[in-house]
Design an enzyme around this catalytic site. Structure first.
Site, PDB file in Angstrom:
ATOM      1  N   LYS A 185       3.164  40.113  -3.186  1.00  0.00           N
ATOM      2  CA  LYS A 185       3.302  39.625  -1.824  1.00  0.00           C
ATOM      3  C   LYS A 185       2.332  40.378  -0.928  1.00  0.00           C
ATOM      4  O   LYS A 185       1.872  41.469  -1.312  1.00  0.00           O
ATOM      5  CB  LYS A 185       4.735  39.784  -1.334  1.00  0.00           C
ATOM      6  CG  LYS A 185       5.116  41.224  -0.911  1.00  0.00           C
ATOM      7  CD  LYS A 185       6.462  41.240  -0.267  1.00  0.00           C
ATOM      8  CE  LYS A 185       6.796  42.609   0.272  1.00  0.00           C
ATOM      9  NZ  LYS A 185       6.065  43.008   1.459  1.00  0.00           N
TER      10      LYS A 185
ATOM     11  N   ASP B 297       8.460  39.442  -6.402  1.00  0.00           N
ATOM     12  CA  ASP B 297       9.165  40.105  -5.305  1.00  0.00           C
ATOM     13  C   ASP B 297       9.961  41.236  -5.947  1.00  0.00           C
ATOM     14  O   ASP B 297      10.948  40.975  -6.634  1.00  0.00           O
ATOM     15  CB  ASP B 297      10.090  39.131  -4.583  1.00  0.00           C
ATOM     16  CG  ASP B 297      10.775  39.752  -3.362  1.00  0.00           C
ATOM     17  OD1 ASP B 297      10.875  40.994  -3.314  1.00  0.00           O
ATOM     18  OD2 ASP B 297      11.206  39.006  -2.473  1.00  0.00           O
ATOM     19  N   HIS B 298       9.529  42.477  -5.737  1.00  0.00           N
ATOM     20  CA  HIS B 298      10.126  43.586  -6.478  1.00  0.00           C
ATOM     21  C   HIS B 298      11.609  43.768  -6.170  1.00  0.00           C
ATOM     22  O   HIS B 298      12.333  44.403  -6.939  1.00  0.00           O
ATOM     23  CB  HIS B 298       9.364  44.886  -6.211  1.00  0.00           C
ATOM     24  CG  HIS B 298       9.544  45.426  -4.822  1.00  0.00           C
ATOM     25  ND1 HIS B 298       8.713  45.093  -3.781  1.00  0.00           N
ATOM     26  CD2 HIS B 298      10.459  46.274  -4.307  1.00  0.00           C
ATOM     27  CE1 HIS B 298       9.098  45.709  -2.685  1.00  0.00           C
ATOM     28  NE2 HIS B 298      10.158  46.438  -2.970  1.00  0.00           N
TER      29      HIS B 298
ATOM     30  N   GLU C 134      15.302  50.367   7.057  1.00  0.00           N
ATOM     31  CA  GLU C 134      14.473  51.464   6.575  1.00  0.00           C
ATOM     32  C   GLU C 134      14.455  52.569   7.627  1.00  0.00           C
ATOM     33  O   GLU C 134      14.359  52.281   8.827  1.00  0.00           O
ATOM     34  CB  GLU C 134      13.047  50.987   6.319  1.00  0.00           C
ATOM     35  CG  GLU C 134      12.928  49.880   5.280  1.00  0.00           C
ATOM     36  CD  GLU C 134      11.491  49.400   5.129  1.00  0.00           C
ATOM     37  OE1 GLU C 134      10.769  49.972   4.308  1.00  0.00           O
ATOM     38  OE2 GLU C 134      11.106  48.467   5.849  1.00  0.00           O
TER      39      GLU C 134
ATOM     40  N   HIS D  69      11.894  39.170   0.975  1.00  0.00           N
ATOM     41  CA  HIS D  69      13.025  39.911   0.423  1.00  0.00           C
ATOM     42  C   HIS D  69      14.371  39.343   0.887  1.00  0.00           C
ATOM     43  O   HIS D  69      15.259  39.058   0.086  1.00  0.00           O
ATOM     44  CB  HIS D  69      12.958  41.384   0.828  1.00  0.00           C
ATOM     45  CG  HIS D  69      11.744  42.106   0.337  1.00  0.00           C
ATOM     46  ND1 HIS D  69      11.083  41.764  -0.811  1.00  0.00           N
ATOM     47  CD2 HIS D  69      11.073  43.171   0.848  1.00  0.00           C
ATOM     48  CE1 HIS D  69      10.056  42.580  -0.992  1.00  0.00           C
ATOM     49  NE2 HIS D  69      10.039  43.436   0.000  1.00  0.00           N
TER      50      HIS D  69
END
Length: 541
Positions: free
Chosen positions: A187, A216-217, A255, A279
């Site tokens: 991405k 998408d990790h 975050e 995500h």
């Protein structure tokens, strides 16, 4: 006499059940060890970048340590940095000790290092692909990989179409003789709907959709993968997974860090593009999808894309009331003063890029009609946490009207994605005593406590699945375009109307007041966390 209200909170944590007798095997917990991936060469474009050293190479080490890489395996790196194969091997060997997710064993590391090769080159230079092909063929011959290849594009997005075009022109993407040629694309996949459509069109002139793995990790995280197992393997949840019983859903990706060294990228992307469009929407798709008829890749992806296509489109007027953006100013985080976003490296001093985004969405389908989905993501928030909170409708109060109970809190089911992977459930129980009083009980389950933990970067499953040809956890072209259709009206409005109040939240707080107002207008509130009691079982209200 007992007090008229109850505020007691109890927490219980799931523990692993005792072992059964030898003649009573626990069938449900018998593990079928996965087989090693088939022989292949993994070719990494942008191999000297941060992604390779921080995530990809540690992930490959973990795969080998778990016995999931075949002996016939090679890693070929390429990039603009002038390095020899020995130089590249030495840098990886040094860096893995910094970025590994567990103890590094010398013999296992040496096995992997011996299978690493490197050749420098410009991604737009056709001659570089001739040199790369020779290096790959040499690695394939030396390691007997059989000619199957996985190309990993760990590069800036501006190179995606160029690299795929050059691979096609050089004949390096052609599948024949039972050999696969697959391409993993990182991405962001486009920066709006039009650019995503154009990129899909360009790469699909070279590759078939079955060769394209848009990664998408987040989907490599165990808890995300367990959403389907949690929903569809447990008969107590699926019957109430609908508008009759669920009041609302909140998805949070918070975050506590700033933009770090990504200022030049982030200032052109922002929170909506960087996190929410991919995500968060993928989490939404898993939590809201219909039961698939099997776990076949396209069957599962068909159900996920239906969710994205069912999201009610926001008009420009809706954006003003159902979407909120924010940008952090200076503040205090973890006892330290931190700078404002506009003072971060490589960020414009008058930047209008959002570091916080929140949205209220509805799904136009039978299961979820009238159930609001509240999504939020932001940087420099008080703590790092990713979770999905399902709030159930309140039970009728009439039974407790003549008791000391003053109100009933709704039941809450929370899927904790990171940093503590697990599930918690909040419900009421009677407090022992002669009068009817209720206490809040939290039952908590953590994956690490029950199943143990496996060192992971989040990329292991995704790389292994790609080598196996399993595209379940990867995005299809229609999924990418469907998510861009949702956020493009928001981007259009935000681009047209410059924010007048940036920065509008201090670092170390939970975002702008407009985000609180967004959910409070519906008589609800965002989930909050106390400073203590981290983990699925505590610290949450």
């Amino acid at each position: 006499m007992a007090s008229p209200t109850a505020t007691t909170t109890a927490t219980t944590t799931a523990t692993k059940p005792p072992a059964q007798h030898a003649d009573e095997p626990d069938v449900e917990n018998v593990e079928e060890m996965p087989k090693p991936a088939p022989p292949a060469a993994m070719v990494i474009f942008g191999a000297t970048g941060d992604l390779t050293k921080r995530k990809l190479f540690p992930a490959l080490y973990n795969l080998h340590a778990s016995g999931l890489l075949p002996d016939e395996f090679a890693v070929v790196g390429t990039g603009r940095t002038e390095l020899s194969t020995d130089g590249f091997r030495n840098s990886l060997k040094d860096e893995i000790h910094q970025f590994a997710t567990g103890k590094v064993e010398d013999d296992k590391l040496q096995w992997l290092i011996e299978r690493v090769y490197y050749t420098p080159g410009d991604f737009a230079d056709a001659a570089a692909y001739e040199r790369l092909e020779k290096t790959i063929q040499g690695a394939e011959a030396e390691r007997s990989t059989g000619g199957s290849r996985l190309y990993y594009l760990a590069t800036p997005p501006s190179f995606f179409a160029t690299i795929v075009d050059r691979l096609g022109a050089a004949g390096m993407a052609r599948e024949e003789g039972g050999r696969f040629r697959r391409v993993i694309i990182e991405k962001p996949f486009g920066h709006d709907l039009e650019s995503a459509q154009e990129l899909n069109k360009n790469i699909q002139t070279v590759l078939g959709e079955n060769q394209i793995y848009r990664i998408d990790h987040y989907l490599g995280k165990e808890t995300v993968q367990n959403i389907m197992a949690f929903r569809f393997a447990n008969g107590i949840f699926e019957p109430i997974w609908n508008r009759r019983y669920i009041d609302s859903v909140q998805i949070t990706v918070a975050e506590n860090v700033g933009v770090e060294d990504r200022g030049s990228y982030y200032d052109h992307a922002g929170a909506l593009r960087d996190v929410l469009q991919n995500h968060v929407f993928q989490l939404l798709a898993f939590i809201a999808m219909e039961p698939p008829i099997s776990f076949a890749a396209d069957v599962v992806r068909n159900e996920r894309v239906k969710v994205l296509e069912a999201i009610h489109s926001l008009s420009h007027e809706d954006v003003l009331t159902q979407a909120v953006r924010g940008q952090y100013g200076e503040g205090t985080l973890g006892g330290h003063r931190v700078p404002a976003y506009r003072a971060e490296p490589d960020v414009a001093p008058n930047s209008t890029t959002e570091t916080y985004a929140a949205m209220k969405l509805h799904l136009d389908n039978w299961r979820w009609a009238d159930v609001p989905f509240y999504l939020r993501t932001g940087k420099r928030l008080p703590r790092r946490v990713t979770e999905i909170a399902i709030q159930f409708k309140r039970a009728p109060f009439m039974l407790f009207r003549e008791t000391p109970v003053e109100h009933l809190n709704p039941n809450l089911l929370v899927l904790h994605i990171q940093p503590d992977e697990g599930v918690s459930l909040r419900f009421h129980a009677k407090i022992p005593g002669p009068t009817v009083q209720l206490g809040t009980v939290r039952m908590a389950f953590e994956y690490a406590d029950y199943f143990g933990s496996t060192p992971s970067t989040g990329y292991e499953t995704l790389i292994y699945d790609c080598l196996e040809g399993d595209s379940t956890l990867f995005q299809r072209s229609d999924m990418v375009e469907a998510s861009w259709r949702v956020v493009t009206p928001v981007l259009d409005v935000w681009q047209t109307l410059a924010p007048r109040t940036f920065p509008n939240y201090a670092a170390g707080t939970w975002g702008p007041k407009e985000a609180d107002e967004l959910i409070q207008r519906d008589g609800r509130q965002w989930r909050s966390w106390r400073e203590t009691g981290a983990g699925p079982g505590g610290g949450m209200s």
